[in-house]
Scaffold this motif. Structure first.
Motif, PDB file in Angstrom:
ATOM      1  N   ILE A 183       0.850  -1.203   0.000  1.00  0.00           N
ATOM      2  CA  ILE A 183       0.000   0.000   0.000  1.00  0.00           C
ATOM      3  C   ILE A 183       0.881   1.248   0.000  1.00  0.00           C
ATOM      4  CG2 ILE A 183      -1.522   1.334   1.550  1.00  0.00           C
ATOM      5  CD1 ILE A 183      -2.932  -1.379   2.184  1.00  0.00           C
ATOM      6  N   GLY A 184       1.924   1.219   0.803  1.00  0.00           N
ATOM      7  CA  GLY A 184       2.872   2.343   0.838  1.00  0.00           C
ATOM      8  C   GLY A 184       3.510   2.576  -0.519  1.00  0.00           C
ATOM      9  N   LEU A 185       3.896   1.486  -1.180  1.00  0.00           N
ATOM     10  CA  LEU A 185       4.489   1.610  -2.523  1.00  0.00           C
ATOM     11  C   LEU A 185       3.497   2.244  -3.502  1.00  0.00           C
ATOM     12  CD1 LEU A 185       6.297  -1.834  -3.051  1.00  0.00           C
ATOM     13  CD2 LEU A 185       7.399   0.389  -2.761  1.00  0.00           C
ATOM     14  N   ALA A 186       2.246   1.797  -3.407  1.00  0.00           N
ATOM     15  CA  ALA A 186       1.218   2.314  -4.330  1.00  0.00           C
ATOM     16  C   ALA A 186       1.003   3.819  -4.115  1.00  0.00           C
ATOM     17  CB  ALA A 186      -0.090   1.549  -4.139  1.00  0.00           C
ATOM     18  N   PHE A 187       0.892   4.240  -2.862  1.00  0.00           N
ATOM     19  CA  PHE A 187       0.694   5.684  -2.603  1.00  0.00           C
ATOM     20  C   PHE A 187       1.945   6.473  -2.991  1.00  0.00           C
ATOM     21  CE2 PHE A 187      -2.624   4.610   0.830  1.00  0.00           C
ATOM     22  CZ  PHE A 187      -3.679   4.930  -0.008  1.00  0.00           C
ATOM     23  N   ALA A 242       4.179  10.624  -6.182  1.00  0.00           N
ATOM     24  CA  ALA A 242       5.644  10.809  -6.274  1.00  0.00           C
ATOM     25  C   ALA A 242       6.054  12.223  -6.672  1.00  0.00           C
ATOM     26  CB  ALA A 242       6.213   9.810  -7.281  1.00  0.00           C
ATOM     27  N   ASP A 243       5.319  12.843  -7.587  1.00  0.00           N
ATOM     28  CA  ASP A 243       5.792  14.111  -8.167  1.00  0.00           C
ATOM     29  C   ASP A 243       5.239  15.343  -7.465  1.00  0.00           C
ATOM     30  OD1 ASP A 243       7.134  12.628 -10.053  1.00  0.00           O
ATOM     31  OD2 ASP A 243       5.382  12.549 -11.390  1.00  0.00           O
ATOM     32  N   MET A 244       4.684  15.178  -6.295  1.00  0.00           N
ATOM     33  CA  MET A 244       3.962  16.303  -5.687  1.00  0.00           C
ATOM     34  C   MET A 244       4.745  17.063  -4.629  1.00  0.00           C
ATOM     35  SD  MET A 244       0.044  15.205  -5.647  1.00  0.00           S
ATOM     36  CE  MET A 244      -0.800  14.769  -7.150  1.00  0.00           C
ATOM     37  N   LYS A 245       6.024  16.756  -4.483  1.00  0.00           N
ATOM     38  CA  LYS A 245       6.869  17.494  -3.540  1.00  0.00           C
ATOM     39  C   LYS A 245       6.288  17.532  -2.118  1.00  0.00           C
ATOM     40  CE  LYS A 245       9.306  20.469  -6.804  1.00  0.00           C
ATOM     41  NZ  LYS A 245       9.052  19.704  -7.995  1.00  0.00           N
ATOM     42  N   ILE A 246       5.797  16.376  -1.701  1.00  0.00           N
ATOM     43  CA  ILE A 246       5.168  16.279  -0.378  1.00  0.00           C
ATOM     44  C   ILE A 246       6.232  16.327   0.716  1.00  0.00           C
ATOM     45  CG2 ILE A 246       3.880  14.674   1.113  1.00  0.00           C
ATOM     46  CD1 ILE A 246       2.540  13.918  -1.729  1.00  0.00           C
ATOM     47  N   THR A 247       5.942  17.089   1.760  1.00  0.00           N
ATOM     48  CA  THR A 247       6.902  17.205   2.875  1.00  0.00           C
ATOM     49  C   THR A 247       6.384  16.519   4.135  1.00  0.00           C
ATOM     50  OG1 THR A 247       5.941  19.283   3.651  1.00  0.00           O
ATOM     51  CG2 THR A 247       7.751  19.429   2.030  1.00  0.00           C
ATOM     52  N   LYS A 248       5.102  16.189   4.162  1.00  0.00           N
ATOM     53  CA  LYS A 248       4.552  15.595   5.381  1.00  0.00           C
ATOM     54  C   LYS A 248       3.318  14.758   5.063  1.00  0.00           C
ATOM     55  CE  LYS A 248       6.024  17.455   8.840  1.00  0.00           C
ATOM     56  NZ  LYS A 248       6.492  18.297   9.911  1.00  0.00           N
ATOM     57  N   ILE A 249       3.185  13.644   5.802  1.00  0.00           N
ATOM     58  CA  ILE A 249       1.985  12.816   5.690  1.00  0.00           C
ATOM     59  C   ILE A 249       1.194  12.996   6.972  1.00  0.00           C
ATOM     60  CG2 ILE A 249       1.159  10.428   5.610  1.00  0.00           C
ATOM     61  CD1 ILE A 249       3.541   9.877   3.728  1.00  0.00           C
ATOM     62  N   LEU A 250      -0.108  13.197   6.823  1.00  0.00           N
ATOM     63  CA  LEU A 250      -0.971  13.406   7.984  1.00  0.00           C
ATOM     64  C   LEU A 250      -2.083  12.364   7.982  1.00  0.00           C
ATOM     65  CD1 LEU A 250      -1.848  15.233  10.406  1.00  0.00           C
ATOM     66  CD2 LEU A 250      -3.147  16.602   8.748  1.00  0.00           C
ATOM     67  N   THR A 251      -2.291  11.734   9.148  1.00  0.00           N
ATOM     68  CA  THR A 251      -3.364  10.754   9.277  1.00  0.00           C
ATOM     69  C   THR A 251      -4.030  10.923  10.638  1.00  0.00           C
ATOM     70  OG1 THR A 251      -3.909   8.403   9.020  1.00  0.00           O
ATOM     71  CG2 THR A 251      -1.877   8.902  10.206  1.00  0.00           C
ATOM     72  N   ILE A 252      -4.977  10.020  10.950  1.00  0.00           N
ATOM     73  CA  ILE A 252      -5.661  10.039  12.257  1.00  0.00           C
ATOM     74  C   ILE A 252      -5.385   8.716  12.945  1.00  0.00           C
ATOM     75  CG2 ILE A 252      -7.873  10.121  13.475  1.00  0.00           C
ATOM     76  CD1 ILE A 252      -9.085  11.770  11.482  1.00  0.00           C
ATOM     77  N   GLU A 253      -5.135   8.773  14.254  1.00  0.00           N
ATOM     78  CA  GLU A 253      -4.990   7.514  14.986  1.00  0.00           C
ATOM     79  C   GLU A 253      -6.349   6.802  15.029  1.00  0.00           C
ATOM     80  OE1 GLU A 253      -3.834   7.987  19.080  1.00  0.00           O
ATOM     81  OE2 GLU A 253      -5.407   9.447  19.488  1.00  0.00           O
ATOM     82  N   THR A 285       3.905   4.488   3.842  1.00  0.00           N
ATOM     83  CA  THR A 285       4.057   5.471   2.756  1.00  0.00           C
ATOM     84  C   THR A 285       5.176   6.447   3.103  1.00  0.00           C
ATOM     85  OG1 THR A 285       1.670   5.260   2.389  1.00  0.00           O
ATOM     86  CG2 THR A 285       2.789   7.098   1.309  1.00  0.00           C
ATOM     87  N   GLY A 286       5.195   6.906   4.349  1.00  0.00           N
ATOM     88  CA  GLY A 286       6.247   7.827   4.776  1.00  0.00           C
ATOM     89  C   GLY A 286       7.623   7.190   4.733  1.00  0.00           C
ATOM     90  N   TYR A 287       7.675   5.908   5.094  1.00  0.00           N
ATOM     91  CA  TYR A 287       8.947   5.171   5.077  1.00  0.00           C
ATOM     92  C   TYR A 287       9.497   5.109   3.653  1.00  0.00           C
ATOM     93  CZ  TYR A 287      12.069   1.117   5.376  1.00  0.00           C
ATOM     94  OH  TYR A 287      13.143   0.281   5.289  1.00  0.00           O
ATOM     95  N   LYS A 309      10.280   8.598   2.420  1.00  0.00           N
ATOM     96  CA  LYS A 309      11.242   9.264   3.307  1.00  0.00           C
ATOM     97  C   LYS A 309      10.720  10.637   3.764  1.00  0.00           C
ATOM     98  CE  LYS A 309      15.419   6.968   1.648  1.00  0.00           C
ATOM     99  NZ  LYS A 309      14.880   5.995   0.707  1.00  0.00           N
ATOM    100  N   ILE A 310       9.484  10.612   4.234  1.00  0.00           N
ATOM    101  CA  ILE A 310       8.782  11.823   4.681  1.00  0.00           C
ATOM    102  C   ILE A 310       8.219  11.557   6.076  1.00  0.00           C
ATOM    103  CG2 ILE A 310       6.745  13.273   4.242  1.00  0.00           C
ATOM    104  CD1 ILE A 310       7.056  12.490   1.283  1.00  0.00           C
ATOM    105  N   PRO A 311       8.294  12.536   7.001  1.00  0.00           N
ATOM    106  CA  PRO A 311       7.724  12.296   8.332  1.00  0.00           C
ATOM    107  C   PRO A 311       6.211  12.106   8.297  1.00  0.00           C
ATOM    108  CG  PRO A 311       8.951  14.378   8.275  1.00  0.00           C
ATOM    109  CD  PRO A 311       8.897  13.870   6.869  1.00  0.00           C
ATOM    110  N   VAL A 312       5.749  11.292   9.222  1.00  0.00           N
ATOM    111  CA  VAL A 312       4.311  11.000   9.345  1.00  0.00           C
ATOM    112  C   VAL A 312       3.809  11.592  10.664  1.00  0.00           C
ATOM    113  CG1 VAL A 312       2.607   9.152   9.583  1.00  0.00           C
ATOM    114  CG2 VAL A 312       4.564   8.857   8.041  1.00  0.00           C
TER     115      VAL A 312
END
Ligand code: 5GP
Length: 191
Positions: free
Chosen positions: A38-42, A47-58, A68-70, A73-76
């Protein structure tokens, strides 16, 4: 995503009230290999969106978000649902109505972890009525950050959330979109 769809067909249980129980691999016991895929798919989709952070809900958004963050290489960051004593006093908050729990709760993120320079990807396990995604996007707006889009593991396309969120201009990509499960069997949208 075929692997995910197979897993839903083989192990998902349709409960009354249009709830899909996927405790066997996503919401209770977690399948790490599937989360990695799933992480690979996201990571590929965004990939091309210059994302700096992933945000989710516990809690259930964390495994797919973390993978996905792993890979990217982006903080979650995960929004907390309870007002813990160790949460920074300066936090952003939004109200979310839970479809599964039938009640509202407040989500909170420390201002230290969501800033105006961030480009944010939202990740969640389900998209049903859209409340979780809209609550998270509210936090992004409050931080003055930019929202790249939302990655959803399972979208229940027969509920209003997908339309509601897309009508707000949010770019949403779901790995499995369910067209119908009213007869107890899951049917996916053709795509
Ligand atoms: P929404 O905010 O879009 O109405 O609902 C999304 C949230 O509700 C998800 O974070 C998920 O935890 C929960 N949810 C909604 N529908 C389902 C469902 O059919 N099965 C499960 N397991 N969780 C759901």
């Amino acid at each position: 995503m075929d692997l995910l769809k197979q897993k839903i067909l083989n192990e998902g249980i349709v409960l009354p009230g249009n709830i899909l129980k996927v405790d066997n691999f996503l919401n209770h016991q977690i399948d790490p290999q599937l989360m990695y895929e799933i992480g690979l798919a996201f990571a590929d989709i965004f990939a091309d969106m210059k994302i700096t952070k992933i945000l989710t809900i516990e809690a259930s958004g964390i495994p797919p978000a973390l993978m996905t963050g792993y890979i990217m290489k982006i903080p979650v960051v995960y929004a907390k649902k309870t007002e813990a004593a160790n949460l920074d006093s300066d936090y952003l908050s939004a109200e979310v109505y839970s479809y599964t729990r039938k009640k509202s709760y407040i989500i909170r993120v420390s201002r230290n972890y969501l800033k105006s320079g961030d480009c944010v990807l939202l990740i969640d396990d389900f998209l049903a009525n859209g409340q979780a995604v809209l609550g998270l996007s509210d936090l992004v707006d409050q931080a003055g950050a930019c929202l790249a889009g939302a990655g959803i593991v399972i979208e229940k396309a027969f509920q209003q959330g997908g339309d509601r969120v897309r009508q707000r201009g949010i770019y949403v990509r779901s790995l499995a979109r369910i067209e119908d499960m009213s007869g107890g069997t899951v049917q996916f949208c053709d795509e």
